[in-house]
Design a protein around this motif. Structure first.
Motif, PDB file in Angstrom:
ATOM      1  N   VAL A 426       0.873  -1.191  -0.315  1.00 55.17           N
ATOM      2  CA  VAL A 426      -0.110  -0.155   0.031  1.00 55.17           C
ATOM      3  C   VAL A 426       0.832   1.296  -0.019  1.00 55.17           C
ATOM      4  CG1 VAL A 426      -1.775   1.239   1.207  1.00 55.17           C
ATOM      5  CG2 VAL A 426      -1.572  -1.342   1.212  1.00 55.17           C
ATOM      6  N   GLY A 428       1.050   5.525  -0.301  1.00 56.35           N
ATOM      7  CA  GLY A 428       0.426   6.674   0.084  1.00 56.35           C
ATOM      8  C   GLY A 428       1.430   7.980  -0.331  1.00 56.35           C
ATOM      9  N   GLU A 433      -2.616   9.981   3.279  1.00 56.59           N
ATOM     10  CA  GLU A 433      -3.053   9.061   2.360  1.00 56.59           C
ATOM     11  C   GLU A 433      -3.000   7.629   2.738  1.00 56.59           C
ATOM     12  OE1 GLU A 433      -2.248   8.145  -2.462  1.00 56.59           O
ATOM     13  OE2 GLU A 433      -2.124  10.428  -1.585  1.00 56.59           O
ATOM     14  N   LYS A 437      -5.767   4.496   3.227  1.00 52.95           N
ATOM     15  CA  LYS A 437      -5.892   3.571   2.376  1.00 52.95           C
ATOM     16  C   LYS A 437      -5.727   2.257   3.281  1.00 52.95           C
ATOM     17  CE  LYS A 437      -3.968   5.304  -1.971  1.00 52.95           C
ATOM     18  NZ  LYS A 437      -2.811   5.132  -3.099  1.00 52.95           N
TER      19      LYS A 437
END
Length: 589
Positions: A426, A428, A433, A437
């Motif tokens: 993941v 960001g 951010e 997520k």
């Protein structure tokens, strides 16, 4: 020799039958064969090796013949004191002494009489290095690399390593190789080492589905298999044990099955259970490992506990009092292209390095990331009782990802697209951010990063004392320029994370045995002709993980003890009855 069940014929007889072809079972079979016994090794899956084949192959044996080469000061007495303090009443002191006495003998006996060869790691600290009696080197043995081409067609019997632990389509690399590969453009010695590896692998792939230079656990299994075949041990794969036959003197036969074939095999000396433990036994797993999803287990598939069921049916019992019923590691999980699940244990490569931290659902740290993988897994489950910590989130920035990688994402910071696409990794552009997520609290994450950045400057982790023991520092970055080899800032966008789960890597709770590895009944009497070692046996470590290789070390030592006792028993003209009742047939449930 590799046989089929049908070729055994009816009522075949062996001196020793070993159930389970992992490191412990293969070692027991080899010791029995060295001592002149006719040995049958039975494996329920298509491969030999068990979880040992997935592992680093590290074997914890204090005071072995290899120890003086790296540490002349360590003794069995030092190790005994260390275990007394680390494990205490969680296991029998008598059993620990039996392990410490047998371990060096087992290493010397096997090395003198087979192709199995070990060496001591120059630097491999005990995990609980803060406890008196721990060492930085000498107790952790590793197998020498092995040329799988020596096995010929039998090479295909070895369980392949976890694919994500290999490179270039099946080339195995060990700790030393990784360093050379990362430095191949910086140092000539590393370039030369890497060039040899790559050239060898290119030749291998012209005739083999994967590399034949075996290291770590695969090397140990390769050496064991080669030695077993040289000794004429009969090996059966894809074969299950359906029954133990018990007579007046104990276990005297087993019933084996393969597809529609069934055979009764008579046993003169004994049956040694080394099938890997209960980790994939549906009922026992739910009872002993509540909340731990089976998909998080990185162990081999044969650890079903079915052999233990047979032992329980003839009077055996499970041990009690361990710190945990299993040994643990944080793992990340990803679906492969072929639909199978990749389970990646986070041992040392990322979580303890500078610029890495682990947080829970609130975005807060809840443990020391440099603790042992076993204690990390336990801490995740303990924290989850009050705050959602499963999954936890291993967080870093672009520099941390580039330098150390993140789970299945290799160092270098390239090739991220497929990992991002399937959600394993993941990303960001900002911490907010990344938090959004992941579904975690952004304020908590921002505060945790700010605290980590402050600790990186001072070198002091005020929350969890990260980097305060020799073991923790060994898993940091020796080349890091900061005041603490385990602490670094997280600040270079973009930011990254993977989800971590507690994965059980082996059973700690197993069948109770005595110091000869004989399985004991509910009255502490040996069940004649029945032995257990490896993860089928109650761990002498009591669910504690004091050092590297504390499953393979006792597996070797008690496999040695079981084999030697069983061989002697088989040669004895009369064996005192352990039970006067009529023959009992224990069927698998």
């Amino acid at each position: 020799m590799v046989e089929t069940l049908n070729n055994l014929g009816q009522n075949a007889t062996f001196d020793v039958v070993v159930i389970g072809a992992g490191g412990a079972g293969m070692s027991a079979a080899l010791v029995a064969a060295i001592d002149g016994a006719r040995v049958l090794l039975v494996e329920s899956t298509e491969y030999v090796g068990g979880t040992t084949a997935f592992s680093a192959g590290t074997t914890w044996i204090p005071a072995s013949m290899h120890a003086p080469g790296v540490n002349r000061d360590d003794t069995s007495a030092n190790a005994e004191g260390f275990l007394d303090r680390a494990v205490g009443e969680r296991s029998s002191a008598t059993m620990r002494r039996a392990f410490l006495d047998a371990g060096p003998k087992a290493v010397a006996h096997i090395e003198a009489n087979s192709d199995v060869k070990y060496r001591a790691r120059p630097f491999h600290p005990d995990y609980l290095s803060e406890i008196e009696g721990s060492t930085l080197r000498g107790r952790a043995l590793e197998p020498l690399p092995f040329d799988g081409r020596k096995l010929g067609r039998a090479f295909s019997l070895i369980r392949p390593p976890i694919p994500e632990f290999t490179v270039l389509g099946g080339m195995m690399v060990d700790r030393d190789d990784v360093g050379h590969l990362l430095d191949m453009t910086k140092l000539f010695a590393s370039f030369r080492h890497a060039a040899k590896l790559l050239a060898r692998h290119a030749r291998d792939r012209m005739s083999a589905p994967r590399g034949t230079r075996l290291v770590m656990g695969n090397a140990l299994i390769g050496r064991l298999l080669y030695s077993l075949l040289q000794r004429g041990v009969t090996v059966l794969t894809n074969t299950k044990v359906d029954a133990l036959h018990r007579g007046a003197n104990g276990i005297e036969a087993v019933t084996l099955s393969h597809v529609n074939e069934r055979r009764r095999v008579n046993v003169n000396g004994g049956v040694i259970l080394a099938s890997g433990g209960f980790n994939r036994h549906p009922a026992r797993r739910a009872e002993m490992l509540p909340g731990a999803d089976p998909s998080w287990c990185p162990g081999a598939p044969g650890h079903t506990g079915s052999a233990q069921d047979l032992a329980l049916a003839v009077g055996a019992r499970f041990g009690e009092g361990a710190l945990s019923n299993a040994f643990w590691a944080p793992v990340s999980v990803r679906k492969r292209a072929d639909g199978t699940t990749a389970v990646f244990p986070h041992f040392i490569m990322d979580r303890g390095k500078p610029g890495m931290m682990t947080v829970d659902k609130t975005g807060r740290r809840f443990l020391n990331e440099n603790t042992s993988y076993h204690l990390f897994g336990i801490a995740m489950q303990k924290a989850n009782e009050t705050t959602p910590s499963v999954p936890a989130y291993l967080v870093t920035d672009s520099e941390g990802l580039r330098k150390y990688g993140l789970g299945m994402v290799r160092p270098g910071g390239k090739g991220l697209a497929p990992f991002l696409a399937d959600g394993y990794l993941v990303e960001g552009k900002t911490l907010d951010e990344l938090a959004a997520k992941l579904g975690i609290d952004k304020t908590g994450l921002a505060d945790s990063v700010a605290r980590m950045n402050r600790y990186a400057q001072t070198g002091i982790d005020e929350d969890f004392q990260r980097g305060t023991t020799d073991y923790q520092n060994a898993n940091g970055d020796a080349n890091w320029h900061g005041p603490n080899k385990c602490l670094g800032p997280i600040g270079q966008a973009p930011f990254y994370a993977v989800r971590l789960y507690p994965g059980d890597i082996g059973a700690a709770t197993g069948l109770v045995t005595d110091a000869h590895a004989r399985v004991l009944d509910r009255d502490d009497r040996p069940i004649g002709g029945l032995y257990a070692c490896g993860n089928d046996m109650q761990s002498v470590m009591g669910g504690v993980y004091p050092g590297p290789g504390i499953t393979l070390g006792p597996g070797l030592a008690f496999g040695y003890l079981a084999a030697r006792h069983a061989v002697t028993r088989g040669r004895t003209s009369h064996v005192a009855p352990t039970d006067a009742r009529d023959e009992t047939l224990a069927h698998a449930k």
